[in-house]
Design an enzyme around this catalytic site. Structure first.
Site, PDB file in Angstrom:
ATOM      1  N   ARG A 129       0.878  -0.737  -0.177  1.00 15.09           N
ATOM      2  CA  ARG A 129      -0.124   0.114   0.228  1.00 15.09           C
ATOM      3  C   ARG A 129       1.324   1.572   0.346  1.00 15.09           C
ATOM      4  NH1 ARG A 129      -4.943   2.273  -1.075  1.00 15.09           N
ATOM      5  NH2 ARG A 129      -5.885   3.771   0.020  1.00 15.09           N
ATOM      6  N   GLY A 130       0.424   1.848  -1.295  1.00 18.54           N
ATOM      7  CA  GLY A 130       1.875   3.106  -1.173  1.00 18.54           C
ATOM      8  C   GLY A 130       1.214   4.206  -0.175  1.00 18.54           C
ATOM      9  N   GLU A 131       0.013   4.320   0.325  1.00 13.97           N
ATOM     10  CA  GLU A 131       0.582   5.925   1.236  1.00 13.97           C
ATOM     11  C   GLU A 131       1.365   5.084   3.009  1.00 13.97           C
ATOM     12  OE1 GLU A 131      -3.838   5.578   3.465  1.00 13.97           O
ATOM     13  OE2 GLU A 131      -3.759   6.278   1.621  1.00 13.97           O
ATOM     14  N   ASP A 132       1.753   3.913   3.095  1.00 13.85           N
ATOM     15  CA  ASP A 132       2.317   3.803   3.730  1.00 13.85           C
ATOM     16  C   ASP A 132       3.218   3.213   4.265  1.00 13.85           C
ATOM     17  OD1 ASP A 132      -0.756   3.100   5.047  1.00 13.85           O
ATOM     18  OD2 ASP A 132      -0.669   1.076   5.190  1.00 13.85           O
ATOM     19  N   THR A 133       3.609   2.469   3.007  1.00 21.14           N
ATOM     20  CA  THR A 133       5.275   1.873   2.745  1.00 21.14           C
ATOM     21  C   THR A 133       5.985   2.577   1.464  1.00 21.14           C
ATOM     22  OG1 THR A 133       4.659   0.045   1.488  1.00 21.14           O
ATOM     23  CG2 THR A 133       4.297  -0.037   3.923  1.00 21.14           C
ATOM     24  N   ARG A 134       5.435   2.886   1.100  1.00 22.62           N
ATOM     25  CA  ARG A 134       6.289   3.776  -0.676  1.00 22.62           C
ATOM     26  C   ARG A 134       7.306   4.357  -0.861  1.00 22.62           C
ATOM     27  NH1 ARG A 134       4.912   3.271  -5.279  1.00 22.62           N
ATOM     28  NH2 ARG A 134       2.752   3.400  -5.092  1.00 22.62           N
TER      29      ARG A 134
ATOM     30  N   GLY B  81      -5.248   5.091  -8.724  1.00 28.55           N
ATOM     31  CA  GLY B  81      -6.540   3.850  -9.355  1.00 28.55           C
ATOM     32  C   GLY B  81      -6.929   2.662  -8.855  1.00 28.55           C
TER      33      GLY B  81
ATOM     34  N   GLU C 199      -4.957  -7.431  -6.499  1.00 26.07           N
ATOM     35  CA  GLU C 199      -3.061  -8.038  -6.419  1.00 26.07           C
ATOM     36  C   GLU C 199      -3.096  -9.290  -5.552  1.00 26.07           C
ATOM     37  OE1 GLU C 199      -1.118  -4.242  -6.653  1.00 26.07           O
ATOM     38  OE2 GLU C 199       0.055  -5.374  -5.457  1.00 26.07           O
TER      39      GLU C 199
END
Length: 173
Positions: A34-39, A67, A101
């Site tokens: 999840r990008g907002e958490d760990t990117r 998206g 995914e």
């Protein structure tokens, strides 16, 4: 056209090294997160370390995060990967895209792929039982008339299966 050759055409990024780590696959590792958490934290460091070791690693481009529909190229990248690292974080289950995914990843593990979960500041039992933040996400899904019950059950099953795999639990580090 393979994803490796279409990096600029699709919204994906992967390491450009020619690895012999997993012959027969276009990517050695697919990162699901999840990008907002760990990117910009854990995932960037992990990606850099893997690529630095010559491991051909796929991660989505930041543009894909916006998206909720999984792009066909992303599904193809999952199918063309040998190993999967799934980084479960507090908001992972809030993303239909992440859950889709994961369903695809678990389908690939049934055909011989290997998945390795990382529980990033999340208790593995919350993932397994869909409790805590994961339970909150599923309460929203259950109340969404636009979602098919069959799809929600696929997400639940994939989370339960993935949570039982040998992995790593990172908390307060």
């Amino acid at each position: 056209m393979s994803l490796r050759n279409a990096q600029t055409a699709s919204s994906s990024s992967s390491s450009s090294s020619n690895s012999t780590f997993s012959p027969g696959y276009n990517f050695d590792i697919f990162l699901s997160f999840r990008g907002e958490d760990t990117r910009r934290k854990f995932t960037d460091h992990l990606y850099t370390a893997l690529v630095g070791k010559g491991i051909c690693t796929f991660r989505d481009d930041e543009k894909l995060e916006r998206g909720e529909i999984i792009d066909q190229n992303l599904l193809q990248a999952i199918e063309e990967s040998r190993f999967f690292i799934v980084i479960f974080s507090k908001n992972y289950a809030n993303s239909e895209s992440c859950l889709n995914e994961l369903v695809k990843i678990m389908e690939c593990t049934a055909r011989g792929g290997k998945a390795f979960p990382i529980f990033y500041h999340v208790d593995p039992s919350e993932v397994e039982k869909q409790s805590g933040k994961y339970g909150e996400a599923f309460a929203v899904y259950e109340n969404n008339a636009n979602l098919e019950r069959e799809q929600i059950q696929k997400w639940r099953t994939a989370l339960t299966e993935a949570s039982k795999l040998a992995g790593y639990h990172i908390e307060n580090q």
